[in-house]
Design a protein around this motif. Structure first.
Motif, PDB file in Angstrom:
ATOM      1  N   UNK A   5      12.620  46.992  74.693  1.00 59.27           N
ATOM      2  CA  UNK A   5      12.848  48.290  74.070  1.00 59.27           C
ATOM      3  C   UNK A   5      12.047  49.375  74.786  1.00 59.27           C
ATOM      4  N   UNK A   6      10.814  49.057  75.194  1.00 57.89           N
ATOM      5  CA  UNK A   6       9.983  50.042  75.895  1.00 57.89           C
ATOM      6  C   UNK A   6      10.607  50.400  77.247  1.00 57.89           C
ATOM      7  N   UNK A   7      11.140  49.377  77.952  1.00 58.48           N
ATOM      8  CA  UNK A   7      11.705  49.590  79.284  1.00 58.48           C
ATOM      9  C   UNK A   7      13.014  50.362  79.209  1.00 58.48           C
ATOM     10  N   UNK A   8      13.836  50.083  78.252  1.00 58.36           N
ATOM     11  CA  UNK A   8      15.170  50.669  78.181  1.00 58.36           C
ATOM     12  C   UNK A   8      15.170  51.963  77.377  1.00 58.36           C
ATOM     13  N   UNK A   9      14.455  51.961  76.237  1.00 61.08           N
ATOM     14  CA  UNK A   9      14.597  53.067  75.310  1.00 61.08           C
ATOM     15  C   UNK A   9      13.436  54.043  75.322  1.00 61.08           C
ATOM     16  N   UNK A  10      13.402  54.783  74.288  1.00 63.16           N
ATOM     17  CA  UNK A  10      12.404  55.814  74.068  1.00 63.16           C
ATOM     18  C   UNK A  10      11.045  55.148  73.835  1.00 63.16           C
ATOM     19  N   UNK A  11       9.987  55.640  74.477  1.00 64.29           N
ATOM     20  CA  UNK A  11       8.671  55.038  74.288  1.00 64.29           C
ATOM     21  C   UNK A  11       8.177  55.184  72.835  1.00 64.29           C
ATOM     22  N   UNK A  12       8.704  56.090  72.077  1.00 60.99           N
ATOM     23  CA  UNK A  12       8.304  56.286  70.680  1.00 60.99           C
ATOM     24  C   UNK A  12       9.005  55.305  69.740  1.00 60.99           C
ATOM     25  N   UNK A  14       9.055  51.933  69.416  1.00 56.27           N
ATOM     26  CA  UNK A  14       8.247  50.915  68.729  1.00 56.27           C
ATOM     27  C   UNK A  14       7.374  51.523  67.632  1.00 56.27           C
ATOM     28  N   UNK A  15       6.855  52.711  67.875  1.00 52.48           N
ATOM     29  CA  UNK A  15       6.008  53.376  66.863  1.00 52.48           C
ATOM     30  C   UNK A  15       6.875  53.733  65.651  1.00 52.48           C
ATOM     31  N   UNK A  16       8.075  54.219  65.902  1.00 54.37           N
ATOM     32  CA  UNK A  16       8.977  54.593  64.823  1.00 54.37           C
ATOM     33  C   UNK A  16       9.433  53.365  64.025  1.00 54.37           C
ATOM     34  N   UNK A  17       9.518  52.218  64.680  1.00 58.25           N
ATOM     35  CA  UNK A  17       9.917  50.991  63.982  1.00 58.25           C
ATOM     36  C   UNK A  17       8.768  50.452  63.126  1.00 58.25           C
ATOM     37  N   UNK A  18       7.551  50.623  63.611  1.00 52.50           N
ATOM     38  CA  UNK A  18       6.391  50.128  62.839  1.00 52.50           C
ATOM     39  C   UNK A  18       6.100  51.011  61.629  1.00 52.50           C
ATOM     40  N   UNK A  19       6.488  52.266  61.693  1.00 51.83           N
ATOM     41  CA  UNK A  19       6.206  53.200  60.593  1.00 51.83           C
ATOM     42  C   UNK A  19       6.819  52.730  59.276  1.00 51.83           C
ATOM     43  N   UNK A  20       8.103  52.340  59.220  1.00 52.02           N
ATOM     44  CA  UNK A  20       8.659  51.868  57.942  1.00 52.02           C
ATOM     45  C   UNK A  20       7.967  50.597  57.457  1.00 52.02           C
ATOM     46  N   UNK A  21       7.566  49.745  58.391  1.00 53.62           N
ATOM     47  CA  UNK A  21       6.868  48.515  57.999  1.00 53.62           C
ATOM     48  C   UNK A  21       5.546  48.877  57.329  1.00 53.62           C
ATOM     49  N   UNK A  22       4.822  49.823  57.906  1.00 53.44           N
ATOM     50  CA  UNK A  22       3.552  50.278  57.318  1.00 53.44           C
ATOM     51  C   UNK A  22       3.771  50.923  55.963  1.00 53.44           C
ATOM     52  N   UNK A  23       4.825  51.744  55.870  1.00 52.01           N
ATOM     53  CA  UNK A  23       5.151  52.397  54.594  1.00 52.01           C
ATOM     54  C   UNK A  23       5.550  51.370  53.549  1.00 52.01           C
ATOM     55  N   UNK A  24       6.242  50.333  53.978  1.00 50.52           N
ATOM     56  CA  UNK A  24       6.648  49.272  53.072  1.00 50.52           C
ATOM     57  C   UNK A  24       5.417  48.567  52.497  1.00 50.52           C
ATOM     58  N   UNK A  25       4.441  48.266  53.356  1.00 51.00           N
ATOM     59  CA  UNK A  25       3.195  47.630  52.888  1.00 51.00           C
ATOM     60  C   UNK A  25       2.445  48.565  51.948  1.00 51.00           C
ATOM     61  N   UNK A  26       2.409  49.841  52.301  1.00 48.72           N
ATOM     62  CA  UNK A  26       1.725  50.825  51.473  1.00 48.72           C
ATOM     63  C   UNK A  26       2.408  50.927  50.109  1.00 48.72           C
ATOM     64  N   UNK A  27       3.744  50.916  50.104  1.00 50.83           N
ATOM     65  CA  UNK A  27       4.501  50.974  48.865  1.00 50.83           C
ATOM     66  C   UNK A  27       4.226  49.742  48.003  1.00 50.83           C
ATOM     67  N   UNK A  28       4.175  48.578  48.638  1.00 51.03           N
ATOM     68  CA  UNK A  28       3.899  47.338  47.905  1.00 51.03           C
ATOM     69  C   UNK A  28       2.510  47.398  47.268  1.00 51.03           C
TER      70      UNK A  28
END
Length: 117
Positions: A5-12, A14-28
């Motif tokens: 994903x880093x090589x092909x796509x936008x460098x941001x 992976x950060x954007x994908x981790x954000x919902x995971x972090x929000x999900x943990x925070x919500x839990x």
């Protein structure tokens, strides 16, 4: 996969994908906190209900003690009246007893005067 994903796509990406995971943990965590706080609230409500019962019992006790104090004062007053009445009765009984005793005359001439009159 992250490297692809880093090589092909936008460098941001992976950060954007981790954000919902972090929000999900925070919500839990927030949900768990709300549940714990709800349980604590229920415990406090139950305790408060018990304390309200205690307060009512104390209020009733104070009311009964006040009534008891009033009745005790009435009793003491009645007992004092009884004591005074008994004293008067004893005095009257003594007076009656004294009046019932035969009269003694030192001088029989007085008796003769009474009988001849």
């Amino acid at each position: 996969m992250e490297e692809t994903e880093k090589a092909v796509g936008d460098p941001q990406l992976p950060i954007q994908q981790r954000a919902p995971i972090g929000k999900s943990c925070e919500l839990k965590n927030i949900q768990l906190s709300v549940e714990r706080n709800g349980e604590t609230l229920n415990q406090w409500r139950a305790l408060n209900a018990e304390l309200e019962k205690d307060v009512e019992r104390v209020r009733q006790r104070e009311e009964l003690l006040t009534k008891y104090g009033m009745k005790k004062a009435e009793y003491m007053e009645a007992k004092e009246h009884e004591k005074d009445a008994k004293k008067k009765l004893d005095e009257a009984a003594k007076t009656f007893s004294d009046l019932k005793e035969p009269i003694e005359y030192d001088d029989l001439s007085f008796v003769h005067q009474m009988c001849s009159a």
